[in-house]
Design a protein around this motif. Structure first.
Motif, PDB file in Angstrom:
ATOM      1  N   UNK A 143      -2.782  -4.131   6.325  1.00 15.95           N
ATOM      2  CA  UNK A 143      -2.633  -4.140   7.786  1.00 15.95           C
ATOM      3  C   UNK A 143      -1.835  -5.375   8.237  1.00 15.95           C
ATOM      4  N   UNK A 144      -2.143  -6.509   7.662  1.00 18.54           N
ATOM      5  CA  UNK A 144      -1.397  -7.726   8.022  1.00 18.54           C
ATOM      6  C   UNK A 144       0.072  -7.591   7.634  1.00 18.54           C
ATOM      7  N   UNK A 145       0.305  -7.004   6.482  1.00 16.40           N
ATOM      8  CA  UNK A 145       1.697  -6.802   6.039  1.00 16.40           C
ATOM      9  C   UNK A 145       2.432  -5.825   6.939  1.00 16.40           C
ATOM     10  N   UNK A 146       1.718  -4.771   7.372  1.00 19.05           N
ATOM     11  CA  UNK A 146       2.326  -3.758   8.255  1.00 19.05           C
ATOM     12  C   UNK A 146       2.655  -4.366   9.613  1.00 19.05           C
ATOM     13  N   UNK A 147       1.810  -5.258  10.116  1.00 18.07           N
ATOM     14  CA  UNK A 147       2.081  -5.904  11.407  1.00 18.07           C
ATOM     15  C   UNK A 147       3.366  -6.739  11.362  1.00 18.07           C
ATOM     16  N   UNK A 148       3.587  -7.367  10.219  1.00 19.27           N
ATOM     17  CA  UNK A 148       4.814  -8.199  10.099  1.00 19.27           C
ATOM     18  C   UNK A 148       6.057  -7.333   9.971  1.00 19.27           C
TER      19      UNK A 148
ATOM     20  N   UNK B 164     -14.179   6.281   5.919  1.00 17.95           N
ATOM     21  CA  UNK B 164     -13.181   6.923   6.779  1.00 17.95           C
ATOM     22  C   UNK B 164     -12.361   5.877   7.527  1.00 17.95           C
ATOM     23  N   UNK B 165     -13.007   4.816   7.993  1.00 22.04           N
ATOM     24  CA  UNK B 165     -12.289   3.744   8.695  1.00 22.04           C
ATOM     25  C   UNK B 165     -11.370   2.994   7.737  1.00 22.04           C
ATOM     26  N   UNK B 166     -11.890   2.665   6.567  1.00 23.17           N
ATOM     27  CA  UNK B 166     -11.106   1.891   5.603  1.00 23.17           C
ATOM     28  C   UNK B 166      -9.878   2.671   5.153  1.00 23.17           C
ATOM     29  N   UNK B 167     -10.077   3.939   4.809  1.00 28.13           N
ATOM     30  CA  UNK B 167      -8.959   4.756   4.335  1.00 28.13           C
ATOM     31  C   UNK B 167      -7.969   5.056   5.457  1.00 28.13           C
ATOM     32  N   UNK B 168      -8.454   5.137   6.688  1.00 25.71           N
ATOM     33  CA  UNK B 168      -7.548   5.338   7.826  1.00 25.71           C
ATOM     34  C   UNK B 168      -6.614   4.149   7.983  1.00 25.71           C
ATOM     35  N   UNK B 169      -7.160   2.936   7.928  1.00 23.82           N
ATOM     36  CA  UNK B 169      -6.336   1.726   8.068  1.00 23.82           C
ATOM     37  C   UNK B 169      -5.335   1.622   6.925  1.00 23.82           C
ATOM     38  N   UNK B 170      -5.792   1.907   5.690  1.00 20.95           N
ATOM     39  CA  UNK B 170      -4.877   1.848   4.549  1.00 20.95           C
ATOM     40  C   UNK B 170      -3.766   2.878   4.696  1.00 20.95           C
ATOM     41  N   UNK B 171      -4.127   4.096   5.079  1.00 21.15           N
ATOM     42  CA  UNK B 171      -3.136   5.171   5.196  1.00 21.15           C
ATOM     43  C   UNK B 171      -2.075   4.851   6.242  1.00 21.15           C
ATOM     44  N   UNK B 172      -2.513   4.340   7.394  1.00 20.24           N
ATOM     45  CA  UNK B 172      -1.557   4.002   8.452  1.00 20.24           C
ATOM     46  C   UNK B 172      -0.661   2.850   8.000  1.00 20.24           C
ATOM     47  N   UNK B 173      -1.255   1.853   7.371  1.00 19.31           N
ATOM     48  CA  UNK B 173      -0.484   0.685   6.934  1.00 19.31           C
ATOM     49  C   UNK B 173       0.555   1.065   5.886  1.00 19.31           C
ATOM     50  N   UNK B 174       0.227   1.991   5.016  1.00 16.89           N
ATOM     51  CA  UNK B 174       1.145   2.405   3.956  1.00 16.89           C
ATOM     52  C   UNK B 174       2.272   3.277   4.480  1.00 16.89           C
ATOM     53  N   UNK B 175       1.941   4.174   5.413  1.00 17.40           N
ATOM     54  CA  UNK B 175       2.900   5.204   5.813  1.00 17.40           C
ATOM     55  C   UNK B 175       3.627   4.921   7.127  1.00 17.40           C
ATOM     56  N   UNK B 176       3.274   3.824   7.822  1.00 11.43           N
ATOM     57  CA  UNK B 176       3.913   3.560   9.110  1.00 11.43           C
ATOM     58  C   UNK B 176       5.345   3.064   8.963  1.00 11.43           C
ATOM     59  N   UNK B 177       5.698   2.585   7.772  1.00 11.81           N
ATOM     60  CA  UNK B 177       7.053   2.087   7.542  1.00 11.81           C
ATOM     61  C   UNK B 177       7.946   3.194   7.001  1.00 11.81           C
ATOM     62  N   UNK B 178       9.193   3.184   7.443  1.00 10.81           N
ATOM     63  CA  UNK B 178      10.168   4.150   6.940  1.00 10.81           C
ATOM     64  C   UNK B 178      10.727   3.611   5.620  1.00 10.81           C
ATOM     65  N   UNK B 179      10.410   4.321   4.517  1.00  5.28           N
ATOM     66  CA  UNK B 179      10.766   3.831   3.194  1.00  5.28           C
ATOM     67  C   UNK B 179      11.927   4.616   2.588  1.00  5.28           C
ATOM     68  N   UNK B 180      12.589   3.971   1.656  1.00  5.05           N
ATOM     69  CA  UNK B 180      13.559   4.695   0.842  1.00  5.05           C
ATOM     70  C   UNK B 180      12.770   5.655  -0.053  1.00  5.05           C
ATOM     71  N   UNK B 181      13.112   6.903  -0.010  1.00  7.37           N
ATOM     72  CA  UNK B 181      12.336   7.927  -0.707  1.00  7.37           C
ATOM     73  C   UNK B 181      11.529   8.760   0.260  1.00  7.37           C
ATOM     74  N   UNK B 182      11.434   8.293   1.511  1.00  5.87           N
ATOM     75  CA  UNK B 182      10.822   9.067   2.577  1.00  5.87           C
ATOM     76  C   UNK B 182       9.346   9.352   2.361  1.00  5.87           C
ATOM     77  N   UNK B 183       8.929  10.536   2.822  1.00  3.83           N
ATOM     78  CA  UNK B 183       7.528  10.924   2.785  1.00  3.83           C
ATOM     79  C   UNK B 183       7.003  11.018   1.354  1.00  3.83           C
TER      80      UNK B 183
END
Length: 362
Positions: A357-362, A287-306
């Motif tokens: 996570x490191x990529x999302x922080x940058x 649950x912790x691992x997938x939570x971090x991955x999910x936030x890191x993937x979806x926290x950025x506003x991407x072309x193509x949206x949700x």
């Protein structure tokens, strides 16, 4: 203390996860009914038993797929935050990405503790109800299949006694071509054989037919023969071939005791039982691992949206499930370490989580 931001994200975290469960569990029930309705009608299963089955099915289904539901629910609501530029506003106010992640980790902790307790005490009961119904009413020759291979069964009862039966019928509680050997060190002390052994539930005894006992002595062997003999043994016939899903139906303390007993007997299925035990601890950690991955993937506003975030999320989620299932089967069918097999997906995706996570922080 939880801030307004923490409460806001935590509410969305738990609320979306529960909504995801409430949405997909009924779908799972409908699909299962559509597949099994013919078997239920043919076997004339009472409605009450069907209702109890789907109560157990709900818990069993939700427990098995909770990592996917949790993962997709986080991607869903975090992507909405990103599309509404809420995350940009939060980070622009001086809050670090690590601080932004805190309510997610609090939510993961709450879910993990809940899943851990359910896995220890509640899920085993539902697993037993679910599997008993499935093997009794929904599978051809289910009563036989639930016991696995009932032929040429060898068991070590304790440090000194070894048991063998050619075949075992769980319906009649009867074993055929029975023998039990007792050793002292590396020397045989006695051997009992019988063409058939029958369990007597009324007085908890066994009746042996064509009984033959050889007691090994220094000056000569003593042989005792009887056409029929009733006695008591320290083992139960059902222990010879436990149901194939036995480990899933035991609470934590009973599972540990069962594994110790089966290991002492030299059970060939010990890896299957160890996989079940280790998963009780590994699944909540996921649950912790997938939570971090999910936030890191979806926290950025991407072309193509949700849609793009969900596509990436679904690919990662099914990759996790694939690793989990494949390595679980490898451990059950080979001598591969169950511990490594169960924890390897968490290790691989844990590394992925750190990288994202490191990529999302940058």
């Amino acid at each position: 203390m939880l801030t307004i931001l923490d409460k806001y994200i935590l509410k969305r975290y738990l609320g979306t996860f529960v909504s995801m469960l409430l949405m997909f569990v009924p779908i799972g029930i409908i699909v299962d009914v559509s597949e099994k309705i013919n078997f239920m009608i043919e076997n004339k299963v009472p409605f009450l038993k069907i209702a109890v089955y789907y109560y157990h099915f709900t818990i069993y289904f939700a427990n098995n797929l909770f990592p996917i539901f949790l993962f997709l629910s986080i991607i869903w609501f975090t992507s909405k935050l990103a599309n509404n530029t809420e995350i940009i506003a939060i980070l622009s106010s001086g809050i670090s990405f690590t601080r932004f992640l805190r309510p997610y980790l609090i939510g993961a902790t709450m879910v993990s503790v809940f899943v851990l307790i359910m896995g220890f005490f509640v899920v085993p009961v539902s697993s037993e109800g679910f599997n008993n119904f499935r093997y009794t009413y929904l599978r051809t020759n289910g009563q036989q299949a639930m016991r696995g291979d009932n032929t040429d069964v060898y068991r070590q009862i304790n440090d000194n006694e070894f048991l063998y039966v050619n075949s075992y019928n769980p319906g009649t509680k009867t074993a055929f071509n029975f023998s039990i050997e007792k050793f002292k060190g590396d020397k045989m002390v006695s051997k009992i054989t019988a063409s058939r052994i029958q369990w007597n539930a009324a007085d908890s005894t066994y009746t042996m037919y064509d009984y033959n006992k050889r007691t090994v002595g220094e000056l000569g062997d003593i042989i005792e023969k009887l056409s029929e003999k009733k006695t008591k043994f320290s083992f139960e016939l059902e222990d010879l071939t436990p149901v194939v899903y036995i480990a899933e139906t035991l609470t934590l303390d009973k599972l540990n005791n069962f594994i110790d007993k089966e290991r002492a007997r030299g059970s060939s299925n010990i890896n299957v039982y160890m996989v079940v035990l280790y998963k009780k601890y590994s699944v909540p950690i996921s649950a912790f691992i997938l939570t971090i991955i999910a936030v890191s993937v979806s926290a950025m506003k991407r072309r193509g949206g949700m849609g793009m975030n969900l596509t990436i999320g679904i690919a990662i989620a099914f990759g996790f499930v694939f690793f989990d299932k494949v390595f679980g089967v490898i451990a059950e069918k080979t001598t591969f370490s169950p511990f490594i097999a169960v924890w390897f997906p968490n290790f691989v995706f844990g590394i992925l989580a750190i990288f994202l996570l490191r990529n999302a922080k940058r």
